[in-house]
Design a protein around this motif. Structure first.
Motif, short mmCIF file in Angstrom:
data_model
loop_
_atom_site.label_atom_id
_atom_site.label_comp_id
_atom_site.label_asym_id
_atom_site.label_seq_id
_atom_site.Cartn_x
_atom_site.Cartn_y
_atom_site.Cartn_z
N HIS A 755 -27.39 2.90 -39.37
CA HIS A 755 -26.40 3.85 -39.91
C HIS A 755 -26.93 4.41 -41.23
N ASP A 756 -26.47 5.60 -41.54
CA ASP A 756 -26.86 6.30 -42.76
C ASP A 756 -25.90 5.90 -43.87
N ALA A 763 -26.55 6.25 -36.69
CA ALA A 763 -27.71 7.11 -36.51
C ALA A 763 -28.44 6.76 -35.23
N ILE A 770 -29.04 13.20 -37.48
CA ILE A 770 -29.24 12.38 -38.68
C ILE A 770 -29.02 13.22 -39.94
N ALA A 777 -31.59 11.30 -45.42
CA ALA A 777 -30.78 10.19 -44.92
C ALA A 777 -31.45 8.88 -45.29
N LEU A 779 -31.31 5.24 -43.77
CA LEU A 779 -30.83 4.47 -42.64
C LEU A 779 -31.05 2.98 -42.88
#
Length: 784
Positions: A755-756, A763, A770, A777, A779
């Motif tokens: 996830h971002d 993501a 993204i 981003a 992540l």
């Protein structure tokens, strides 16, 4: 031992009378909330009163009273401990101040009074065999006789005074007070016109700054005396890291770092080493890396569009009539500073060669004039700051410089034959000469390249940065990954930076100007249009071109700030005006031009519209991209004061203006409260710093490039730190938009749930998804 473990990130504070230890203590809670692990302070020892930087130390035994002294320092350290932060300080081993009044520097005062017999005579790098064994002090506004005739020199309370300057009297000379000329002749110093410095100075100085005198820290007793207080603060846990200013000025940088490491217990230590294109930090140095100019260059280069080189060069040449080749500009600039600023240093090198123990190696057939000319040519041809004994790369650099010098001055071939074995240290007696030559190449590089050529070659000023090479226009994503892998292997704890107190423009100005490489035609058309509408006499075309770049890069900017910047820039360029010989007519023309343009409402409306249309969004994208790259690449990131929010400052002193911390506290509080309008840059900085703090082993782990595929794969840079954090950034945003966006471009996202943390969104491998909210981003693998 560090109070808060190894650093995960630092925050640079520029201390001065208006912002001392107590002021720094007041912002510590904010810095802790921001996510840094260490406060990084400019020099903390007593400096010349009113110093704006602290590099002009007068007393190594005292914390600066102007900054708050011991009591203020105690408040700062207590605040840092309470919030779990460590402290890194700037150390100035190379030089001390020649202050006004001179009595402020007690060690120097002792030497001025007693000469080479003084207790502190060994402290300072003085050539006692010149100037009849006296120290030349070039502080007068005229010749000594003229100042004496005007009554400007006076004896008062056993002190010789010249306005705010004061000088001690040698013991036993007080009876000559009625005859100042006779009195002066008996002193251990010789007062002279300030213009004599570049020709006759007989002490080593910092670059061309006569008010800073070289200190001989290579001597154990001098090292001990000048480092005792700082090492005490390291020992008691107040200081967790050391930033070493200008190590290349020292007689033995490697030896100094060895001694410092032993004395400090191996505390985290960075060196302000300027690495030129292709140069590497000597692997044998007892330090953790550089202060990050090499990182700045790498970040800037990978975000520069190589396709813009040819059209921007052509536009620059057409619009200014200037030389498009940076190397040619550098050679001319270095030759000028060698001729104008450093004759005294070259004369001293020639005197070194005439020592009796070198008689068998420097034949009398080599005249002083030939030796001088050959040394001067070598200084012009040497292309890095310093060579180091035993370093193979340094030997190769020296060989290359000798080759270029021989080609440029074939008439001096025999003289170069004499110098070569001495510079290679193949002759034991040549050690002092070789050391002094190595201490001189750095000042010539600094003044010739950074402080002259960078203000003359203005094709794309975003590239004109300390440690940068404006002649190299952009690098590939592969080059970026290779640089990061080398850092991981060789210097994983090196500092990274994008802005410092010495950068020529702030990171956000550079990010915006990098867009010009993607839109060279639009840019050249706009400049031509704007120039044609200005109703004022323009300065030279090159300065005018610098003005337009600075205007769009720092827009909006006040007339006062722009005039101050151009005054500095044109004087550093040394073509039409200079610090030592200002041309008031030219200076007034520049100032009038600025006032005329910035007061023209229609023209400024056009500039504003052009910036908004062409630069604002892609410039912001570049700003976020370079920030995330810096914060996630191998090394320890530094945030220069205030740069967590967008900042459009130009060179010192513009970049040392007071920072509005109330604004930043409120912005951070808003971000944490979920304010959707919070500045994207602050979001990137605070979020990434906190991830670094929460996952320190991730960022001391490996660096893995993440591959991209698809029609616009060359517009994304992705890399993984450790095995649980991935940075994804947009590269060349204008070109990306022209190609229709990300389309089906993907990255090779490793297995797991990602996830971002910048947006909170899950993501997958789709780059368009993204980067749908931000051009960058961060992540994280896990349950977010």
């Amino acid at each position: 031992m560090p109070t808060s473990g190894s650093p995960t990130a630092t925050y640079r504070l520029q201390l001065r009378r208006e912002f001392g230890f107590r002021d720094a203590a007041a912002v510590v809670p904010y810095l802790a909330a921001l996510g840094v692990s260490h406060v990084y302070c400019s020099p903390i020892l007593e400096a010349t009163p009113g110093s704006a930087h602290g590099y002009d130390v007068v007393d190594h035994s005292r914390l600066s009273p102007e900054l708050g002294g011991d009591e203020g320092w105690a408040e700062l350290t207590a605040a840092c401990r309470a919030h779990g932060l460590g402290i890194v300080v700037d150390v100035v081993p190379n030089h001390m101040a020649v202050p006004t009044p001179e009595s402020l520097n007690a060690a120097l005062w002792d030497v001025l009074r007693h000469g080479r017999d003084a207790e502190h005579a060994d402290w300072f790098d003085i050539d006692w065999d010149s100037q009849d064994g006296r120290i030349l002090l070039p502080v007068l506004g005229d010749s000594f006789d003229a100042c004496l005739q005007r009554g400007e020199l006076k004896v008062d309370a056993a002190v010789l005074r010249y306005f705010d300057h004061e000088f001690p009297l040698a013991p036993g000379t007080e009876h000559l007070a009625h005859d100042i000329a006779a009195l002066h002749a008996q002193q251990q110093y010789r007062l002279a016109h300030w213009r004599m410095a570049n020709q006759q100075l007989n002490y080593r100085r910092f670059f061309d700054v006569t008010s800073l005198i070289g200190v001989r820290v290579e001597l154990p007793a001098v090292f001990a005396a000048t480092h005792a207080r700082l090492l005490e603060l390291v020992s008691n846990g107040d200081i967790d890291g050391l930033r070493i200013d200008h190590p290349d000025g020292l007689a033995d940088p490697a030896g100094y770092l060895d001694r410092l490491a032993a004395a400090s217990g191996g505390v985290w230590t960075l060196v302000e080493k300027i690495l030129e294109h292709g140069e590497l930090l000597p692997s044998s140095w007892a330090c953790d890396g550089t202060t990050g100019y090499d990182a700045l260059t790498a970040v800037t280069s990978v975000l520069t569009d190589p396709a813009g080189e040819k059209p921007l060069t052509e536009a620059y040449v057409v619009l200014t009539g200037e030389q498009g080749d940076f190397a040619t500009v550098v050679t001319a600039a270095k030759r000028q500073v060698v001729d104008q600023l450093f004759p005294a240093e070259i004369h001293r090198l020639v005197r070194d060669l005439r020592r009796p123990d070198l008689t068998d190696h420097v034949p009398t057939t080599s005249s002083d004039a030939d030796l001088y000319a050959a040394i001067a040519e070598l200084l012009v041809c040497f292309d890095v700051y310093r060579a180091y004994p035993g370093d193979r790369a340094s030997v190769e650099r020296l060989d290359a410089a000798l080759s270029r010098a021989r080609a440029g001055r074939a008439d001096l071939g025999r003289t170069f034959d004499v110098l070569e074995p001495l510079l290679r240290r193949q002759v034991a007696a040549a050690e002092p000469f070789a050391v002094r030559f190595e201490q001189t190449t750095g000042p010539v590089m600094a003044k010739g390249v950074e402080d002259t050529a960078f203000y003359r070659h203005l094709r794309l000023t975003a590239l004109n940065e300390v440690g940068g090479d404006p002649g190299t226009f952009g690098t590939s994503v592969g080059d970026w990954h290779a640089h990061c892998r080398r850092l991981t292997q060789d210097w994983p704890r090196s500092m990274t930076t994008l802005s410092t107190h010495d950068t020529k423009r702030s990171e956000d100005v550079r990010a915006r100007l990098l867009v010009l490489a993607e839109i060279p035609d639009e840019w050249s058309s706009a400049v031509a249009r704007w120039r044609s509408t200005v109703r004022a006499t323009a300065p030279d075309a090159n300065t005018e071109y610098l003005f337009w770049q600075s205007l769009v890069g720092a827009h909006p900017i006040s007339a006062d700030r722009m005039k101050a910047y151009l005054a500095k820039a044109t004087r550093e360029a040394k073509r039409h005006t200079s610090w030592t010989d200002p041309d008031e007519t030219y200076d007034a023309t520049v100032a009038t031009y600025v006032d005329t343009v910035l007061s023209d409402e229609a023209l400024m409306a056009d500039v504003d519209a052009w910036v908004r249309t062409h630069l604002l969004d892609p410039g912001s994208s570049n700003s976020l991209a370079q920030k995330l790259l810096q914060l996630t690449m191998p090394g320890v990131p530094d945030i220069y004061q205030g740069q967590e929010l967008p900042d459009f400052s130009l060179v010192d002193p513009d970049n040392r203006r007071p920072v509005d911390y109330d604004k930043r506290r409120a912005a951070l509080a808003g971000l944490d409260a979920g304010d959707p309008t919070a500045a994207d840059k602050l979001r990137v900085v605070a979020t990434t710093l906190r991830v670094r703090r929460e996952r320190p082993t991730t960022f001391t782990g490996g660096y893995t490039p993440i591959g991209a595929t698809g029609p616009t794969a060359d517009h994304v840079i992705a890399s993984m730190r450790g095995d649980d954090v991935i940075a994804v950034v947009t590269r060349l945003p204008v070109g990306l938009r022209r190609r229709g966006g990300w389309q089906d471009t993907t990255i090779q996202l490793p297995d797991g749930r990602w996830h971002d943390v910048l947006t909170g969104r899950p993501a997958n491998s789709d780059v368009a998804a993204i980067l749908s909210d931000l051009p960058v981003a961060l992540l994280v693998r896990g349950d977010g």
